[in-house]
Design a protein around this motif. Structure first.
Motif, PDB file in Angstrom:
ATOM      1  N   PRO A 271       1.705   5.662  -2.673  1.00  6.97           N
ATOM      2  CA  PRO A 271       1.329   5.558  -3.968  1.00  6.97           C
ATOM      3  C   PRO A 271       1.770   4.877  -5.278  1.00  6.97           C
ATOM      4  O   PRO A 271       1.137   5.057  -6.007  1.00  6.97           O
ATOM      5  CB  PRO A 271       2.342   7.077  -4.095  1.00  6.97           C
ATOM      6  CG  PRO A 271       2.708   7.266  -2.778  1.00  6.97           C
ATOM      7  CD  PRO A 271       2.821   5.642  -1.954  1.00  6.97           C
ATOM      8  N   GLU A 272       2.578   4.371  -5.100  1.00 10.57           N
ATOM      9  CA  GLU A 272       2.238   2.820  -6.739  1.00 10.57           C
ATOM     10  C   GLU A 272       2.180   2.360  -6.847  1.00 10.57           C
ATOM     11  O   GLU A 272       1.436   1.305  -7.404  1.00 10.57           O
ATOM     12  CB  GLU A 272       4.225   1.935  -6.022  1.00 10.57           C
ATOM     13  CG  GLU A 272       4.413   1.338  -7.271  1.00 10.57           C
ATOM     14  CD  GLU A 272       6.119   0.127  -6.498  1.00 10.57           C
ATOM     15  OE1 GLU A 272       5.656  -0.046  -8.064  1.00 10.57           O
ATOM     16  OE2 GLU A 272       6.224   0.467  -6.704  1.00 10.57           O
ATOM     17  N   ARG A 273       0.769   1.922  -5.461  1.00 11.18           N
ATOM     18  CA  ARG A 273       0.228   0.555  -5.740  1.00 11.18           C
ATOM     19  C   ARG A 273      -1.045   1.416  -6.225  1.00 11.18           C
ATOM     20  O   ARG A 273      -1.926   0.613  -6.932  1.00 11.18           O
ATOM     21  CB  ARG A 273      -0.246  -0.234  -4.261  1.00 11.18           C
ATOM     22  CG  ARG A 273      -1.445  -0.782  -3.745  1.00 11.18           C
ATOM     23  CD  ARG A 273      -1.072  -1.609  -3.015  1.00 11.18           C
ATOM     24  NE  ARG A 273      -2.441  -2.940  -3.065  1.00 11.18           N
ATOM     25  CZ  ARG A 273      -2.717  -4.436  -3.221  1.00 11.18           C
ATOM     26  NH1 ARG A 273      -1.328  -4.822  -3.954  1.00 11.18           N
ATOM     27  NH2 ARG A 273      -3.501  -4.193  -3.538  1.00 11.18           N
ATOM     28  N   ARG A 274      -1.393   2.557  -5.684  1.00 13.11           N
ATOM     29  CA  ARG A 274      -3.058   3.695  -6.065  1.00 13.11           C
ATOM     30  C   ARG A 274      -2.541   3.051  -7.242  1.00 13.11           C
ATOM     31  O   ARG A 274      -4.063   3.856  -8.245  1.00 13.11           O
ATOM     32  CB  ARG A 274      -2.823   5.157  -5.070  1.00 13.11           C
ATOM     33  CG  ARG A 274      -2.794   4.904  -3.345  1.00 13.11           C
ATOM     34  CD  ARG A 274      -4.874   3.799  -3.865  1.00 13.11           C
ATOM     35  NE  ARG A 274      -4.631   2.181  -3.195  1.00 13.11           N
ATOM     36  CZ  ARG A 274      -5.573   1.928  -3.007  1.00 13.11           C
ATOM     37  NH1 ARG A 274      -6.589   2.219  -3.675  1.00 13.11           N
ATOM     38  NH2 ARG A 274      -5.393   0.318  -2.949  1.00 13.11           N
ATOM     39  N   ALA A 275      -1.590   4.019  -7.390  1.00 16.17           N
ATOM     40  CA  ALA A 275      -1.535   4.592  -9.284  1.00 16.17           C
ATOM     41  C   ALA A 275      -1.343   3.023 -10.160  1.00 16.17           C
ATOM     42  O   ALA A 275      -2.592   3.065 -11.407  1.00 16.17           O
ATOM     43  CB  ALA A 275       0.535   4.968  -9.662  1.00 16.17           C
ATOM     44  N   ALA A 276      -1.144   2.117  -9.336  1.00 15.47           N
ATOM     45  CA  ALA A 276      -0.827   0.247 -10.655  1.00 15.47           C
ATOM     46  C   ALA A 276      -3.041   0.234 -10.443  1.00 15.47           C
ATOM     47  O   ALA A 276      -3.595  -0.314 -11.842  1.00 15.47           O
ATOM     48  CB  ALA A 276      -0.580  -0.721  -9.300  1.00 15.47           C
TER      49      ALA A 276
ATOM     50  N   GLU B  32       1.124  -1.403   0.178  1.00  8.10           N
ATOM     51  CA  GLU B  32       0.277   0.270  -0.078  1.00  8.10           C
ATOM     52  C   GLU B  32       0.650   0.938  -0.255  1.00  8.10           C
ATOM     53  O   GLU B  32       1.953   1.324   1.098  1.00  8.10           O
ATOM     54  CB  GLU B  32      -1.008   0.209   1.276  1.00  8.10           C
ATOM     55  CG  GLU B  32      -2.064   1.513   1.030  1.00  8.10           C
ATOM     56  CD  GLU B  32      -2.689   0.525   0.042  1.00  8.10           C
ATOM     57  OE1 GLU B  32      -2.711   2.833  -0.994  1.00  8.10           O
ATOM     58  OE2 GLU B  32      -2.983   0.087  -0.339  1.00  8.10           O
TER      59      GLU B  32
ATOM     60  N   ASP C 238      -5.302   2.008 -10.104  1.00  5.74           N
ATOM     61  CA  ASP C 238      -6.037   3.485 -11.506  1.00  5.74           C
ATOM     62  C   ASP C 238      -5.707   2.805 -12.766  1.00  5.74           C
ATOM     63  O   ASP C 238      -6.509   3.251 -13.446  1.00  5.74           O
ATOM     64  CB  ASP C 238      -5.512   4.763 -10.916  1.00  5.74           C
ATOM     65  CG  ASP C 238      -5.731   5.739  -9.492  1.00  5.74           C
ATOM     66  OD1 ASP C 238      -6.959   5.275  -8.881  1.00  5.74           O
ATOM     67  OD2 ASP C 238      -5.472   6.284  -9.353  1.00  5.74           O
ATOM     68  N   GLU C 239      -4.567   2.944 -13.034  1.00  7.08           N
ATOM     69  CA  GLU C 239      -4.088   2.709 -14.488  1.00  7.08           C
ATOM     70  C   GLU C 239      -5.195   1.072 -14.462  1.00  7.08           C
ATOM     71  O   GLU C 239      -4.994   1.428 -16.156  1.00  7.08           O
ATOM     72  CB  GLU C 239      -2.499   2.618 -14.663  1.00  7.08           C
ATOM     73  CG  GLU C 239      -2.104   1.664 -15.886  1.00  7.08           C
ATOM     74  CD  GLU C 239      -2.618   2.921 -16.768  1.00  7.08           C
ATOM     75  OE1 GLU C 239      -3.060   2.271 -17.817  1.00  7.08           O
ATOM     76  OE2 GLU C 239      -2.371   4.110 -16.032  1.00  7.08           O
ATOM     77  N   ASN C 240      -5.665   0.264 -14.308  1.00  9.91           N
ATOM     78  CA  ASN C 240      -6.464  -1.029 -14.118  1.00  9.91           C
ATOM     79  C   ASN C 240      -7.294  -0.569 -13.967  1.00  9.91           C
ATOM     80  O   ASN C 240      -8.027  -1.118 -14.899  1.00  9.91           O
ATOM     81  CB  ASN C 240      -5.788  -1.823 -12.958  1.00  9.91           C
ATOM     82  CG  ASN C 240      -4.168  -2.962 -13.271  1.00  9.91           C
ATOM     83  OD1 ASN C 240      -4.011  -2.257 -14.168  1.00  9.91           O
ATOM     84  ND2 ASN C 240      -4.125  -3.381 -12.455  1.00  9.91           N
TER      85      ASN C 240
ATOM     86  N   ARG D 261      -8.250   2.295 -15.650  1.00 15.91           N
ATOM     87  CA  ARG D 261      -8.099   2.269 -17.563  1.00 15.91           C
ATOM     88  C   ARG D 261      -8.312   1.525 -17.866  1.00 15.91           C
ATOM     89  O   ARG D 261      -8.860   1.593 -19.079  1.00 15.91           O
ATOM     90  CB  ARG D 261      -7.279   3.851 -17.278  1.00 15.91           C
ATOM     91  CG  ARG D 261      -7.604   4.926 -16.397  1.00 15.91           C
ATOM     92  CD  ARG D 261      -6.437   5.949 -17.429  1.00 15.91           C
ATOM     93  NE  ARG D 261      -5.006   6.008 -15.877  1.00 15.91           N
ATOM     94  CZ  ARG D 261      -4.568   6.418 -15.441  1.00 15.91           C
ATOM     95  NH1 ARG D 261      -5.211   7.176 -14.473  1.00 15.91           N
ATOM     96  NH2 ARG D 261      -3.190   5.639 -15.095  1.00 15.91           N
TER      97      ARG D 261
END
Length: 289
Positions: free
Chosen positions: A73-78, A71, A80-82, A84
Motif C-alpha cells: 500500500p505505501e508504494r502504491r500510494a507513492a 510493493e 499515485d502521488e507521483n 498527481r
C-alpha cells in the motif's frame, strides 16, 4: 547577465509562493523552481495564475515522493502521488512564461526499515520510473532523478552518484527521463567530470543546481549548504563541464541554510544574483576563454 538564473524555492524556504515570485520580479530573476508544499496552501489553479501573472519561467517542480518502498500500500500510494505530481508539473508549465521547463524532480528515497540491500532499493527506483514514464511522456513532463550525497543513502536517497543515476535512467527515453547535476551533492566525486561528460553524450542533463558546501558542518547535514563562494566548491570547473554537455536550461540556486532562511527574501535573492553573476554565469558561456 543572470538571464538563466532561477530561484529554487528551497532557498527562501519560509516564503509563500507569492513572496518568492515578488522577490524574483523585484531583483530581476526571470525563473523559479517551485515546491509542491508552497503550491498546496493556495491550490494548483491559484498557483498557476500567480505564476502566469509574474511573467517568470518555471525551471522545475520539486518534488516527487520517495519510491523505494517495497510493493504494498505505501508504494502504491507513492506511485499515485507521483502521477498527481506529473499533472501538477504540466499545469504549472502551461501557465509559465516561454522558455520554461516541464521538469519534475525525483529524489529516490531511503532504504526500507531494516533493509540492507541497496541494489534492491535502487531496482525499485528504476521500476517506479518505469511505471511513471509513459504518463510523463504523454503529459510533456521530464522526470529528473537527483543523486544525493552518500551521507543520505540510508534515510533519504539510495542514489548517491551521477553514474548510478545514469545507470538507472538508461532504459528510458532521454526526452522523458534525465538527471540533475547538483554541486552540493556531487562536488566530492572524483568521477564527476567523467559522469557529467557521459550525461552529455547520453542527452540526460535535465537540470543544473548550485549551492556551496560550508564548514563547519552543522548537526543537520541538510543545512550545510551555503551561498556560492562561501564554501569549498570549485564552481568554475563543474560549470564548464556542464556547459560542455550543451545544457542550455536555467540554473537553479537551491540552498538549505537556516541563516539564509532567516534573512529578508529580497536580500537573499539579490545576493544570489550577485554570486551567480560572478561565479556561475561566466563559465556557462561558450565563448569563455
Amino acid at each position: 547577465m543572470s538571464s538563466r538564473l532561477s530561484l529554487n524555492q528551497g532557498t527562501v524556504r519560509t516564503a509563500t509562493l507569492a513572496e518568492a515570485l515578488d522577490a524574483c520580479v523585484e531583483v530581476g530573476v526571470e525563473s523559479i523552481g517551485v515546491w509542491r508544499d508552497r503550491v498546496e496552501p493556495i491550490g494548483l489553479d491559484e498557483a498557476a495564475r500567480r505564476l502566469s501573472d509574474s511573467g517568470l519561467r518555471l525551471s522545475s517542480l520539486c518534488r516527487a515522493v520517495f519510491v523505494t518502498a517495497p510493493e504494498g500500500p505505501e508504494r502504491r500510494a507513492a506511485i499515485d502521488e507521483n502521477h498527481r505530481a506529473i499533472d501538477e508539473t504540466a499545469t504549472l508549465y502551461a501557465a509559465a512564461a516561454a522558455g520554461s521547463t516541464a521538469m519534475l524532480v525525483m529524489v529516490a528515497g531511503p532504504l526500507a526499515p531494516g533493509e540492507r540491500d541497496l541494489a534492491a532499493a535502487r531496482g525499485r527506483v528504476r521500476d517506479a520510473i518505469g511505471e511513471l514514464e509513459s504518463h510523463a511522456r504523454d503529459a510533456g513532463v521530464r522526470l529528473a532523478l537527483e543523486p544525493l550525497h552518500p551521507m543520505f543513502a540510508a534515510d533519504r536517497s539510495v542514489v548517491s552518484t551521477l553514474g548510478t543515476a545514469l545507470d538507472l535512467v538508461e532504459p528510458f527515453p532521454k526526452e522523458t527521463v534525465g538527471v540533475i547535476v547538483d554541486t552540493f551533492h556531487l562536488w566530492w566525486d572524483a568521477q564527476l567530470a567523467a559522469d557529467i561528460a557521459r550525461a552529455g553524450r547520453e542527452g540526460r542533463v535535465a537540470s543544473y543546481q548550485v549551492s556551496d558546501w560550508i564548514t563547519p558542518v552543522p548537526s543537520d547535514l541538510m543545512l550545510a549548504r551555503g551561498m556560492m563562494g562561501d564554501g569549498h566548491i570549485d564552481f568554475a570547473t563543474i560549470t564548464r563541464s556542464v556547459a560542455a554537455t550543451g545544457f542550455d536550461g536555467d540554473v537553479e540556486v537551491e540552498i538549505f541554510n537556516q541563516e539564509i532562511w532567516d534573512s529578508p527574501y529580497v536580500d537573499v535573492v539579490r545576493l544570489m544574483r550577485e554570486r551567480y553573476d560572478a561565479l556561475i554565469e561566466p563559465y556557462l558561456r561558450s565563448d569563455e576563454s
